[in-house]
Design a protein around this motif. Sequence first.
Motif, PDB file in Angstrom:
ATOM      1  N   MET A 108       0.828  -1.217   0.000  1.00 22.66           N
ATOM      2  CA  MET A 108       0.000   0.000   0.000  1.00 22.66           C
ATOM      3  C   MET A 108       0.859   1.262   0.000  1.00 22.66           C
ATOM      4  SD  MET A 108      -2.721   1.352   2.880  1.00 22.66           S
ATOM      5  CE  MET A 108      -3.924   0.058   2.659  1.00 22.66           C
ATOM      6  N   ASP A 109       0.459   2.216  -0.834  1.00 20.20           N
ATOM      7  CA  ASP A 109       1.150   3.500  -0.898  1.00 20.20           C
ATOM      8  C   ASP A 109       0.718   4.331   0.316  1.00 20.20           C
ATOM      9  OD1 ASP A 109       2.130   6.022  -1.408  1.00 20.20           O
ATOM     10  OD2 ASP A 109       1.544   6.047  -3.520  1.00 20.20           O
ATOM     11  N   THR A 110       1.470   4.241   1.380  1.00 15.68           N
ATOM     12  CA  THR A 110       1.083   4.920   2.617  1.00 15.68           C
ATOM     13  C   THR A 110       1.230   6.438   2.519  1.00 15.68           C
ATOM     14  OG1 THR A 110       3.300   4.472   3.513  1.00 15.68           O
ATOM     15  CG2 THR A 110       1.526   2.927   4.089  1.00 15.68           C
ATOM     16  N   ASP A 111       2.067   6.921   1.592  1.00 17.34           N
ATOM     17  CA  ASP A 111       2.132   8.367   1.367  1.00 17.34           C
ATOM     18  C   ASP A 111       0.809   8.857   0.782  1.00 17.34           C
ATOM     19  OD1 ASP A 111       4.717   8.683   2.323  1.00 17.34           O
ATOM     20  OD2 ASP A 111       5.640   8.397   0.355  1.00 17.34           O
ATOM     21  N   ALA A 112       0.246   8.087  -0.143  1.00 10.79           N
ATOM     22  CA  ALA A 112      -1.059   8.445  -0.723  1.00 10.79           C
ATOM     23  C   ALA A 112      -2.144   8.397   0.348  1.00 10.79           C
ATOM     24  CB  ALA A 112      -1.401   7.498  -1.873  1.00 10.79           C
ATOM     25  N   ALA A 123      -4.673  13.763   5.499  1.00  8.88           N
ATOM     26  CA  ALA A 123      -4.410  15.195   5.681  1.00  8.88           C
ATOM     27  C   ALA A 123      -5.510  16.046   5.055  1.00  8.88           C
ATOM     28  CB  ALA A 123      -3.052  15.558   5.066  1.00  8.88           C
ATOM     29  N   ALA A 124      -6.140  15.492   4.001  1.00  9.92           N
ATOM     30  CA  ALA A 124      -7.221  16.215   3.324  1.00  9.92           C
ATOM     31  C   ALA A 124      -8.567  16.040   4.030  1.00  9.92           C
ATOM     32  CB  ALA A 124      -7.328  15.746   1.878  1.00  9.92           C
TER      33      ALA A 124
END
Length: 393
Positions: free
Chosen positions: A149-153, A159-160
């Motif tokens: 999983m792309d944890t940055d995404a 954050a949004a």
Amino acid sequence: MTHAALSARMDGLRSSAIRDLLTLTARPDVISLAGGLPDPDFIPRERISKAAHDALGDPSSVQYGETSGLRRLREVIAERESSKIGRALDVSEVVITHGSQQGLSLLAQVLLDAGDVVVVEEPAYTGALQVFRTAQARLVPVQLDEDGMDTDALEAKLAAGLRPKVVHTVSNFHNPRGAVLSAQRRAHLAALADRYGFWVLEDDPYGELYFGEKPPAPLAALSDRVIRLSSASKVLAPALRVGWLHGDRKVCEAVELIKQGADLCGSSLTQQIAADLFSDVEWFETHLDKLREGYGARAKALVTAAETELSGRARFSEVRGGMFCWMDFVDDVDTTELLGAALEHGVAFVPGSAFAVEADLGRSARLCFATYPEALLVDAVGRLRKSVTAGTA
């Protein structure tokens, strides 16, 4: 005739594409790369038979048992899992379930209300999608790559303003993508769970089936916000229907309460068998070594043949363990349409669209290498190439 109305949760619920496909591929002339089925020759039937004989000598093996599972099995699982997560796991934190799929279903009932947000990986495990859709959750996909999983995404979504109740991940040898969540991303996901207060459901039925490097430590070693699930189906036998979960004690108590209404208790007989096999440590480790060697050879045979036969037409995921290889066609091949031609040539797979939430996975497919020996896998790839050629001629 007036038909009775069904509950609202049935709206939009559909059968698993894979379960439906297994019906179509039951023909003896079809080499099916569709189902995630262990090879019966790799299932230790003689050892299971002995354990069953021994268990039947105990009258309690044919009686009702504790809702949370046979205590001896929970002790064995607690010991095994303690060594993985690096802390002593109490027996009260372990619940035995009717396969890990039931564990996932019970957790959804305990943790989710209709409309709650659940983050899933995309492509997603279809069994999880069924569970969360039944719970009437709102699914939010996060892409994954070879490192999981792309944890940055995910962090960007948080954050949004996204506030999931649950994040689901198949952390080791992902079904269907084959990816392994990297140690860095595990730490990141655990930190996000602690910061934002969501639950992580760490779904790990394949973690013991590594072909080279052992996967990183479980997410459950990194945060108290993790509920970990696993299963005996891929390492012993699916028919035992033995799975388990562990984590927060209050969550486990709630799961046990819901389970009372679901099935009262599991099978005392198959749980005694599983306890016998798991507790025979020397035998079980030898058995795992055989599985890793056998499935690893099959994975290599499938990918080598596929890269040769479909060179320039498709890309294949790196297979480091588990049961699956992910295929992406580089040209305009619709794998749902291709499946019809493939069945005519005597081979089956699962189209990528079965694993989609929002993304277009129409040029992708999942291939299982676990069910057949190497020669049949090579034959299957040859049939697949002919079906691709026929479909694009």
